[in-house]
Design a protein around this motif. Sequence first.
Motif, PDB file in Angstrom:
ATOM      1  N   VAL A  18       0.970  35.581   2.250  1.00 46.30           N
ATOM      2  CA  VAL A  18       1.060  34.403   1.380  1.00 46.30           C
ATOM      3  C   VAL A  18       0.169  33.316   1.963  1.00 46.30           C
ATOM      4  CG1 VAL A  18       2.562  32.650   0.402  1.00 46.30           C
ATOM      5  CG2 VAL A  18       3.403  34.983   0.689  1.00 46.30           C
ATOM      6  N   LEU A  19      -0.798  32.854   1.183  1.00 43.48           N
ATOM      7  CA  LEU A  19      -1.763  31.865   1.663  1.00 43.48           C
ATOM      8  C   LEU A  19      -1.445  30.502   1.055  1.00 43.48           C
ATOM      9  CD1 LEU A  19      -4.362  31.504   3.357  1.00 43.48           C
ATOM     10  CD2 LEU A  19      -5.647  31.799   1.242  1.00 43.48           C
ATOM     11  N   PHE A  20      -1.266  29.504   1.916  1.00 42.52           N
ATOM     12  CA  PHE A  20      -0.983  28.141   1.477  1.00 42.52           C
ATOM     13  C   PHE A  20      -2.236  27.285   1.663  1.00 42.52           C
ATOM     14  CE2 PHE A  20       2.986  29.939   3.117  1.00 42.52           C
ATOM     15  CZ  PHE A  20       3.794  29.817   2.001  1.00 42.52           C
ATOM     16  N   THR A  21      -2.583  26.539   0.639  1.00 41.50           N
ATOM     17  CA  THR A  21      -3.753  25.655   0.683  1.00 41.50           C
ATOM     18  C   THR A  21      -3.305  24.236   0.360  1.00 41.50           C
ATOM     19  OG1 THR A  21      -5.229  27.431  -0.040  1.00 41.50           O
ATOM     20  CG2 THR A  21      -6.036  25.172  -0.252  1.00 41.50           C
ATOM     21  N   TRP A  22      -3.607  23.319   1.272  1.00 38.29           N
ATOM     22  CA  TRP A  22      -3.290  21.898   1.074  1.00 38.29           C
ATOM     23  C   TRP A  22      -4.517  21.065   1.412  1.00 38.29           C
ATOM     24  CZ3 TRP A  22       1.128  19.721  -0.907  1.00 38.29           C
ATOM     25  CH2 TRP A  22       2.220  20.573  -1.086  1.00 38.29           C
ATOM     26  N   VAL A  47       0.843  -1.202   0.000  1.00 39.40           N
ATOM     27  CA  VAL A  47       0.000   0.000   0.000  1.00 39.40           C
ATOM     28  C   VAL A  47       0.878   1.252   0.000  1.00 39.40           C
ATOM     29  CG1 VAL A  47      -1.740   1.322   1.254  1.00 39.40           C
ATOM     30  CG2 VAL A  47      -1.849  -1.183   1.207  1.00 39.40           C
ATOM     31  N   PRO A  48       0.757   2.106  -1.025  1.00 41.51           N
ATOM     32  CA  PRO A  48       1.459   3.391  -1.022  1.00 41.51           C
ATOM     33  C   PRO A  48       0.561   4.496  -0.484  1.00 41.51           C
ATOM     34  CG  PRO A  48       0.542   3.015  -3.180  1.00 41.51           C
ATOM     35  CD  PRO A  48       0.073   1.868  -2.314  1.00 41.51           C
ATOM     36  N   LEU A  49       1.155   5.632  -0.176  1.00 38.53           N
ATOM     37  CA  LEU A  49       0.396   6.820   0.219  1.00 38.53           C
ATOM     38  C   LEU A  49       0.203   7.715  -0.996  1.00 38.53           C
ATOM     39  CD1 LEU A  49       2.115   7.811   3.599  1.00 38.53           C
ATOM     40  CD2 LEU A  49       0.014   6.507   3.275  1.00 38.53           C
ATOM     41  N   GLY A  50      -0.980   8.293  -1.112  1.00 34.40           N
ATOM     42  CA  GLY A  50      -1.219   9.266  -2.173  1.00 34.40           C
ATOM     43  C   GLY A  50      -0.619  10.613  -1.809  1.00 34.40           C
ATOM     44  N   LEU A  51      -0.193  11.370  -2.809  1.00 28.91           N
ATOM     45  CA  LEU A  51       0.397  12.686  -2.572  1.00 28.91           C
ATOM     46  C   LEU A  51      -0.680  13.700  -2.217  1.00 28.91           C
ATOM     47  CD1 LEU A  51       2.847  12.823  -5.607  1.00 28.91           C
ATOM     48  CD2 LEU A  51       3.395  12.199  -3.260  1.00 28.91           C
ATOM     49  N   LYS A  52      -0.337  14.593  -1.304  1.00 31.15           N
ATOM     50  CA  LYS A  52      -1.252  15.677  -0.962  1.00 31.15           C
ATOM     51  C   LYS A  52      -1.330  16.660  -2.122  1.00 31.15           C
ATOM     52  CE  LYS A  52      -1.027  17.569   3.137  1.00 31.15           C
ATOM     53  NZ  LYS A  52      -2.344  17.281   3.752  1.00 31.15           N
ATOM     54  N   GLU A  53      -2.523  17.190  -2.349  1.00 34.17           N
ATOM     55  CA  GLU A  53      -2.739  18.176  -3.400  1.00 34.17           C
ATOM     56  C   GLU A  53      -2.640  19.587  -2.821  1.00 34.17           C
ATOM     57  OE1 GLU A  53      -3.313  17.898  -6.640  1.00 34.17           O
ATOM     58  OE2 GLU A  53      -3.186  15.720  -6.693  1.00 34.17           O
ATOM     59  N   THR A  54      -2.305  20.546  -3.675  1.00 31.95           N
ATOM     60  CA  THR A  54      -2.164  21.928  -3.245  1.00 31.95           C
ATOM     61  C   THR A  54      -2.676  22.868  -4.320  1.00 31.95           C
ATOM     62  OG1 THR A  54      -0.606  23.581  -2.402  1.00 31.95           O
ATOM     63  CG2 THR A  54       0.166  22.140  -4.170  1.00 31.95           C
ATOM     64  N   LYS A  55      -2.668  24.145  -4.015  1.00 31.06           N
ATOM     65  CA  LYS A  55      -3.013  25.191  -4.984  1.00 31.06           C
ATOM     66  C   LYS A  55      -1.779  26.041  -5.268  1.00 31.06           C
ATOM     67  CE  LYS A  55      -7.980  25.895  -4.369  1.00 31.06           C
ATOM     68  NZ  LYS A  55      -9.025  26.909  -4.115  1.00 31.06           N
ATOM     69  N   ASP A  56      -1.882  26.814  -6.337  1.00 30.99           N
ATOM     70  CA  ASP A  56      -0.770  27.669  -6.726  1.00 30.99           C
ATOM     71  C   ASP A  56      -0.541  28.748  -5.669  1.00 30.99           C
ATOM     72  OD1 ASP A  56       1.243  28.704  -8.247  1.00 30.99           O
ATOM     73  OD2 ASP A  56      -0.079  29.937  -9.492  1.00 30.99           O
ATOM     74  N   GLU A 105       3.186  24.536   4.792  1.00 32.31           N
ATOM     75  CA  GLU A 105       3.842  24.174   3.537  1.00 32.31           C
ATOM     76  C   GLU A 105       4.969  23.172   3.789  1.00 32.31           C
ATOM     77  OE1 GLU A 105       4.737  25.354  -0.778  1.00 32.31           O
ATOM     78  OE2 GLU A 105       2.978  25.236   0.513  1.00 32.31           O
ATOM     79  N   LYS A 106       5.785  23.424   4.797  1.00 30.58           N
ATOM     80  CA  LYS A 106       6.914  22.543   5.088  1.00 30.58           C
ATOM     81  C   LYS A 106       6.435  21.163   5.520  1.00 30.58           C
ATOM     82  CE  LYS A 106      10.522  24.247   7.184  1.00 30.58           C
ATOM     83  NZ  LYS A 106      11.361  24.910   8.211  1.00 30.58           N
ATOM     84  N   ALA A 107       5.418  21.124   6.378  1.00 30.63           N
ATOM     85  CA  ALA A 107       4.899  19.832   6.844  1.00 30.63           C
ATOM     86  C   ALA A 107       4.303  19.035   5.685  1.00 30.63           C
ATOM     87  CB  ALA A 107       3.854  20.057   7.936  1.00 30.63           C
ATOM     88  N   SER A 108       3.590  19.705   4.792  1.00 30.98           N
ATOM     89  CA  SER A 108       2.965  19.019   3.662  1.00 30.98           C
ATOM     90  C   SER A 108       4.013  18.483   2.688  1.00 30.98           C
ATOM     91  CB  SER A 108       1.999  19.965   2.939  1.00 30.98           C
ATOM     92  OG  SER A 108       0.968  20.407   3.807  1.00 30.98           O
ATOM     93  N   ILE A 109       5.089  19.238   2.501  1.00 27.87           N
ATOM     94  CA  ILE A 109       6.175  18.757   1.635  1.00 27.87           C
ATOM     95  C   ILE A 109       6.811  17.514   2.249  1.00 27.87           C
ATOM     96  CG2 ILE A 109       8.453  19.302   0.707  1.00 27.87           C
ATOM     97  CD1 ILE A 109       6.186  20.614  -0.802  1.00 27.87           C
ATOM     98  N   VAL A 122      -6.965  22.766   3.932  1.00 29.35           N
ATOM     99  CA  VAL A 122      -6.464  23.574   5.047  1.00 29.35           C
ATOM    100  C   VAL A 122      -5.809  24.803   4.444  1.00 29.35           C
ATOM    101  CG1 VAL A 122      -4.908  23.663   7.023  1.00 29.35           C
ATOM    102  CG2 VAL A 122      -6.066  21.533   6.455  1.00 29.35           C
ATOM    103  N   CYS A 123      -6.235  25.978   4.880  1.00 27.62           N
ATOM    104  CA  CYS A 123      -5.667  27.231   4.388  1.00 27.62           C
ATOM    105  C   CYS A 123      -4.993  27.960   5.539  1.00 27.62           C
ATOM    106  CB  CYS A 123      -6.755  28.139   3.812  1.00 27.62           C
ATOM    107  SG  CYS A 123      -7.499  27.514   2.312  1.00 27.62           S
TER     108      CYS A 123
END
Length: 671
Positions: free
Chosen positions: A182-186, A90-99, A203-207, A195-196
């Motif tokens: 700067v607004l980060f959305t994941w 079982v792999p993990l799917g990548l988290k999605e983000t916005k520009d 951003e760092k945690a999601s990466i 999460v905004c």
Amino acid sequence: GCNPLAETGRSKLQNQRAVLNQQILRAVRMRAGAENLLRATTNNKVREQVLLELSFVNSDLQILKEELEGLNISVEVYQNAEETFSIPLVPLGLKETKDVDFTLPLKDFILEHYSQDSSEYEDEIADLMDLRQNALNFNPLYFKACRTPSRDEAGIEMLISYFLQLGYVENRFFSPTRHIGVLFTWYDSFTGVPVCQQNLLLEKASILFNIGALYTQIGTRCNRQTQAGLENAVDAFQKAAGVLSYLKETFTHTPSYDMSPAMLNVLVKMMLAQARECVFEQIGLSGIRNEFFTLVKMTQEVAKVGEVYMLVNTAMNQEPVKENIPYSWSKLAQIKSDHYKALAHYFIATILCDHELQPGDDEDQQEKALSQLYDYVPEGLMVLAVLKDKVQRKQLGKAHLRKAIVYHEEALRVCGLCKKLRNIEVLQEVLTAAHKRSLLKYAQQETEDDFLSLIQAPDILPKTEHKIESIAPQFSKVKVKDFFHKLGPLTVFSAKQRWTAPRTICLHPEAGELGFSLKGGSPVQVYCLDPACSAASAGLKEGDYIVSVGGIDCKWLGVNEVLEKLKSVEKQPVELEVISCQDTAASLHSKSATYSMGMQKTYSLICLAMDEDKIDQTKKAPLKFPFLSWGTKNRQKAASTLCLPSAVAGSSQIKKKLSPFTLFNTESSLY
């Protein structure tokens, strides 16, 4: 990255994940609006209509969640293309983000905080944005990730490069006392809820999560029919566990369920279990010899695999993870636990049924080896006696076969009950083949009914000679250069320190004397300033930092290099640019997001603290500013019905229950 025109199976899954995330977001917004209307109205007819609408929205959310779970269990896409007869990993799917557009916020900050011409840093800002898009393979035209990082070391290195660059950006531009806009959305990998935040730590945690997820995809892609492939798979899963452990220990209050400590703890266990499974496959890759001591070793190794998967299944069924972990993952862990326990009983049955004690055999060694497999033996049996007595050996062997068959049948039953798993053909084939093998072995024994032989097979003690543990991420192996190196040494020119605007000092050396001394590294600092010298009269102060001499930037120069430049002008006047450090006591924001103090072990899913103009200036700033916190006002207003509302007509309040699909009410807008 990978070819943007070649849409692979993984790319299709990521596209489907992005679409589901948008649908979930719309449904969550609709429910938030309905809940607000339900709280505001006193009209019973309106309340009934709103409750009905909420029931439809909650049903839609449940369906979308099941579709997202289907993507998380789409394991066939991630497996190696070679034909294999192994249970899928079982792999993990990548988290999605916005520009994210860093241009205006960073340029404004450079102009305001560093008092430098921000137009000189346009290339550096563009490099940062390019690195983010390359690391995430992001298409800003569609506001979704349309590609995925390549499943190799190049993809990992790209993500780590961006993660390390964020460390420089954080120190340069993200002050603990202010937001730069700067607004980060994941999007949550399991619930799809966004999460905004304006906090770079999101951003760092999601990466980091995506680095761990990419390692799991690399592990599942390895060819498990070769020794090298299995070694690479073990290494990848151990590294994935190390990255996720680092994430759990470093970011303790992450705002989404997929990065909560409880969830990360389960994911780490699952990755180490899969590494353990690959180790067992590696041991038996060349074939398992039907030899006494070889089978003893295999029995203990496979029992260890069954044990770790049992622990994974137990962890997956604990709160609060149980509500958000994909149901099929939990069932797969249960299936693997039963399957490998069955194999352990099959191996020991083979030892007892096929290997009678011969005159030349070492009785003591066989007795010792067999004793290590059991915590206890059935009443009335002795290990040495079992080895010597043909009847007792067969009785105990058949007992182990019966237990193996029970475990196999349970694994098949659970697999058949899970809609997602019963569609995985290779899983059904492996379980069925193992079940038939145990049935055949049992049928090969004497068929007469011996009621005295119905003893219970004892449990097998797991043991392994192969240590499996997390491998901590080696970030130091990836070398990155600070894009904003021109701003000066990071120890001095950071967002935490405030500076005056550069002042121009016209220096007139008197008889070759400067009237002051220099100290420090880069940049140099003025000290021992003579109050009567011309430099002091021109406005130079004790402790000033010299940033340029004669129009030449010297923020990175040492004392000797600056003195050389001053001596080179001899007796001619020279212009210095200096700055002074300011002591500021800026108050911390009283409203950020998103950990609700009123909900233990619960992580909110949307940070809406964006309207800084609405902050109550009379509130005292907290002494400590954690990664995720929120003010008292927000804490009182955070409320949401989380599944079908339990309120009835006429009731004044709605009972609240936690859900992964939650919007928190705040004063500010969603985006």
